[in-house]
Design a protein around this motif. Structure first.
Motif, mmCIF file in Angstrom:
data_model
loop_
_atom_site.group_PDB
_atom_site.id
_atom_site.type_symbol
_atom_site.label_atom_id
_atom_site.label_comp_id
_atom_site.label_asym_id
_atom_site.label_seq_id
_atom_site.Cartn_x
_atom_site.Cartn_y
_atom_site.Cartn_z
ATOM 1 N N LYS A 27 -2.532 -30.668 4.724
ATOM 2 C CA LYS A 27 -1.417 -30.927 5.626
ATOM 3 C C LYS A 27 -1.970 -31.191 7.034
ATOM 4 O O LYS A 27 -2.517 -30.292 7.674
ATOM 5 N N THR A 28 -1.809 -32.422 7.488
ATOM 6 C CA THR A 28 -2.409 -32.838 8.750
ATOM 7 C C THR A 28 -1.345 -33.328 9.726
ATOM 8 O O THR A 28 -0.440 -34.067 9.359
ATOM 9 N N GLY A 29 -1.474 -32.909 10.974
ATOM 10 C CA GLY A 29 -0.571 -33.352 12.025
ATOM 11 C C GLY A 29 -1.338 -34.060 13.120
ATOM 12 O O GLY A 29 -2.505 -33.750 13.377
ATOM 13 N N LEU A 30 -0.690 -35.015 13.757
ATOM 14 C CA LEU A 30 -1.297 -35.772 14.858
ATOM 15 C C LEU A 30 -0.582 -35.419 16.160
ATOM 16 O O LEU A 30 0.648 -35.484 16.231
ATOM 17 N N VAL A 146 4.180 -26.744 14.146
ATOM 18 C CA VAL A 146 3.041 -26.464 13.264
ATOM 19 C C VAL A 146 3.497 -25.708 12.024
ATOM 20 O O VAL A 146 3.149 -26.054 10.884
ATOM 21 N N LYS A 147 4.291 -24.668 12.228
ATOM 22 C CA LYS A 147 4.723 -23.818 11.111
ATOM 23 C C LYS A 147 5.701 -24.542 10.193
ATOM 24 O O LYS A 147 5.599 -24.443 8.964
ATOM 25 N N THR A 148 6.631 -25.278 10.782
ATOM 26 C CA THR A 148 7.625 -26.003 9.979
ATOM 27 C C THR A 148 6.973 -27.030 9.062
ATOM 28 O O THR A 148 7.389 -27.222 7.916
ATOM 29 N N ASN A 149 5.918 -27.668 9.561
ATOM 30 C CA ASN A 149 5.227 -28.706 8.784
ATOM 31 C C ASN A 149 4.013 -28.181 8.028
ATOM 32 O O ASN A 149 3.298 -28.962 7.397
ATOM 33 N N ASN A 150 3.788 -26.853 8.093
ATOM 34 C CA ASN A 150 2.665 -26.222 7.381
ATOM 35 C C ASN A 150 1.330 -26.905 7.685
ATOM 36 O O ASN A 150 0.508 -27.150 6.787
ATOM 37 N N ILE A 151 1.119 -27.216 8.948
ATOM 38 C CA ILE A 151 -0.069 -27.971 9.343
ATOM 39 C C ILE A 151 -1.331 -27.117 9.261
ATOM 40 O O ILE A 151 -1.415 -26.047 9.853
ATOM 41 N N GLN A 152 -2.316 -27.644 8.542
ATOM 42 C CA GLN A 152 -3.610 -26.977 8.400
ATOM 43 C C GLN A 152 -4.677 -27.612 9.294
ATOM 44 O O GLN A 152 -5.601 -26.947 9.750
ATOM 45 N N LEU A 153 -4.548 -28.916 9.495
ATOM 46 C CA LEU A 153 -5.502 -29.671 10.300
ATOM 47 C C LEU A 153 -4.750 -30.405 11.394
ATOM 48 O O LEU A 153 -3.773 -31.106 11.120
ATOM 49 N N LEU A 154 -5.207 -30.230 12.627
ATOM 50 C CA LEU A 154 -4.570 -30.884 13.761
ATOM 51 C C LEU A 154 -5.538 -31.888 14.366
ATOM 52 O O LEU A 154 -6.660 -31.542 14.739
ATOM 53 N N LEU A 155 -5.102 -33.150 14.458
ATOM 54 C CA LEU A 155 -5.897 -34.213 15.057
ATOM 55 C C LEU A 155 -5.299 -34.542 16.419
ATOM 56 O O LEU A 155 -4.087 -34.759 16.530
ATOM 57 N N VAL A 156 -6.147 -34.561 17.449
ATOM 58 C CA VAL A 156 -5.657 -34.721 18.813
ATOM 59 C C VAL A 156 -6.258 -35.971 19.460
ATOM 60 O O VAL A 156 -7.465 -36.223 19.365
ATOM 61 N N ALA A 157 -5.400 -36.728 20.134
ATOM 62 C CA ALA A 157 -5.830 -37.895 20.906
ATOM 63 C C ALA A 157 -5.020 -37.929 22.193
ATOM 64 O O ALA A 157 -3.968 -37.296 22.289
ATOM 65 N N GLY A 158 -5.514 -38.658 23.194
ATOM 66 C CA GLY A 158 -4.716 -38.799 24.406
ATOM 67 C C GLY A 158 -5.525 -38.777 25.682
ATOM 68 O O GLY A 158 -6.726 -38.978 25.706
ATOM 69 N N THR A 172 -4.394 -23.987 22.156
ATOM 70 C CA THR A 172 -4.103 -24.028 20.718
ATOM 71 C C THR A 172 -5.133 -23.237 19.932
ATOM 72 O O THR A 172 -4.792 -22.481 19.005
ATOM 73 N N LEU A 173 -6.396 -23.367 20.291
ATOM 74 C CA LEU A 173 -7.441 -22.620 19.607
ATOM 75 C C LEU A 173 -7.298 -21.119 19.846
ATOM 76 O O LEU A 173 -7.490 -20.310 18.922
ATOM 77 N N SER A 174 -6.959 -20.728 21.057
ATOM 78 C CA SER A 174 -6.747 -19.308 21.352
ATOM 79 C C SER A 174 -5.581 -18.756 20.534
ATOM 80 O O SER A 174 -5.657 -17.652 19.978
ATOM 81 N N ALA A 175 -4.493 -19.531 20.464
ATOM 82 C CA ALA A 175 -3.325 -19.101 19.686
ATOM 83 C C ALA A 175 -3.657 -19.022 18.197
ATOM 84 O O ALA A 175 -3.249 -18.087 17.502
ATOM 85 N N ARG A 176 -4.423 -19.996 17.711
ATOM 86 C CA ARG A 176 -4.856 -19.953 16.313
ATOM 87 C C ARG A 176 -5.690 -18.716 16.040
ATOM 88 O O ARG A 176 -5.494 -18.016 15.027
ATOM 89 N N ALA A 182 -0.481 -19.881 12.169
ATOM 90 C CA ALA A 182 -0.699 -20.035 10.727
ATOM 91 C C ALA A 182 0.267 -21.069 10.171
ATOM 92 O O ALA A 182 1.435 -21.102 10.580
ATOM 93 N N PRO A 183 -0.212 -21.953 9.275
ATOM 94 C CA PRO A 183 -1.497 -21.956 8.562
ATOM 95 C C PRO A 183 -2.590 -22.831 9.196
ATOM 96 O O PRO A 183 -3.519 -23.243 8.522
ATOM 97 N N LEU A 184 -2.504 -23.120 10.503
ATOM 98 C CA LEU A 184 -3.474 -24.002 11.145
ATOM 99 C C LEU A 184 -4.891 -23.442 11.034
ATOM 100 O O LEU A 184 -5.136 -22.279 11.342
ATOM 101 N N GLU A 185 -5.810 -24.316 10.616
ATOM 102 C CA GLU A 185 -7.217 -23.918 10.483
ATOM 103 C C GLU A 185 -8.122 -24.664 11.455
ATOM 104 O O GLU A 185 -8.905 -24.055 12.187
ATOM 105 N N ASP A 186 -8.032 -25.985 11.470
ATOM 106 C CA ASP A 186 -8.968 -26.788 12.261
ATOM 107 C C ASP A 186 -8.251 -27.651 13.286
ATOM 108 O O ASP A 186 -7.188 -28.217 13.016
#
Length: 244
Positions: A27-30, A146-158, A172-176, A182-186
């Motif tokens: 599950k990946t989010g952008l 993040v939680k609603t979409n069960n995102i495990q991997l987050l890809l960031v641009a901008g 985001t890393l501190s919160a993770r 959860a369930p964010l991993e990377d």
């Protein structure tokens, strides 16, 4: 001089990047950070580029490519838009991206995102999108996404690599790490999908309260600091289909 400094910097603080292959079963989010006219469109505001900038152009192009893929797959996308109320300055920067202005809207190449059902638009009034997602009731719109979409991997641009992108990634890393996402991993920052602005020392020295901001050096340092906080830095992104 800047080129020599950049070469020395990359030698002393080398940045190892990796290839990111995203499988269909993760599950990946952008997240797109502030790809708006006020930071990217020539002459659009106090903090907009004054001339064509190859790093910003590449960032927009790569962000469009990623957005197309995510929308075709109907994967979640969240776009932060820097938006400020009149009279509320964000020191040390001049007035920018005021609510209701053209500055605070997505660049033309990404305007189509507003009509996509998998895309969430989040306006924020501070550098950090995580902090800017805190709502009046104390909940966090980004964390809920993040939680609603069960995102495990987050890809960031901008933009900017070393300011709004870095601040968001660090929070985001501190919160993770505290178990709040959860369930964010990377968290992965796509280097070619990021950019920052260029404000050489020659210009800064004649501007009150201004700091020199050489683009290539600060872009490198932004990525380096993000990796030091625990993010992964991707030099390219590809998508791996599930085997049937």
């Amino acid at each position: 001089m800047v080129l020599h400094t950049l070469e020395l910097l990359k030698k002393e603080v080398p940045l190892e990047e990796e290839s990111l292959c995203i499988p269909e079963d993760i599950k990946t989010g952008l997240v797109l950070v502030d790809i708006i006219n006020g930071f990217c469109t020539i002459g659009a505001g106090n903090l907009a580029p004054r001339e064509q900038n190859s790093q910003i152009t590449e960032m927009i192009d790569e962000s469009v490519k990623l957005s197309r893929v995510f929308c075709e797959k109907k994967w979640p996308v969240l776009a932060f838009l820097d938006t400020h109320q009149p009279g509320k300055l964000e020191h040390p920067y001049p007035s920018h991206c005021l609510a209701g202005s053209h500055e605070s809207n997505l660049v033309h190449a990404l305007e189509w995102l507003e009509k996509e059902p998998n895309v969430t638009i989040r306006r924020k009034d501070c550098y950090d999108g995580y902090i800017g997602s805190i709502q009046e009731d104390g909940s966090n719109a980004f964390a809920d996404w993040v939680k609603t979409n069960n995102i495990q991997l987050l890809l960031v641009a901008g933009i900017c690599t070393d300011i709004c992108v870095l601040d968001f990634v660090c929070s985001t890393l501190s919160a993770r790490n505290r178990g709040l996402l959860a369930p964010l991993e990377d968290v992965v920052v796509y280097s070619h999908g990021c950019a920052t602005f260029d404000f050489p020392e020659s210009a800064a020295s004649g501007t009150k309260d201004a700091l020199a901001h050489p683009q290539e050096i600060m872009h490198h340092m932004g990525l380096y600091m993000a990796k030091g906080r625990g993010a992964k830095i991707a030099k390219d992104v590809s998508f791996v289909a599930l085997k049937k």
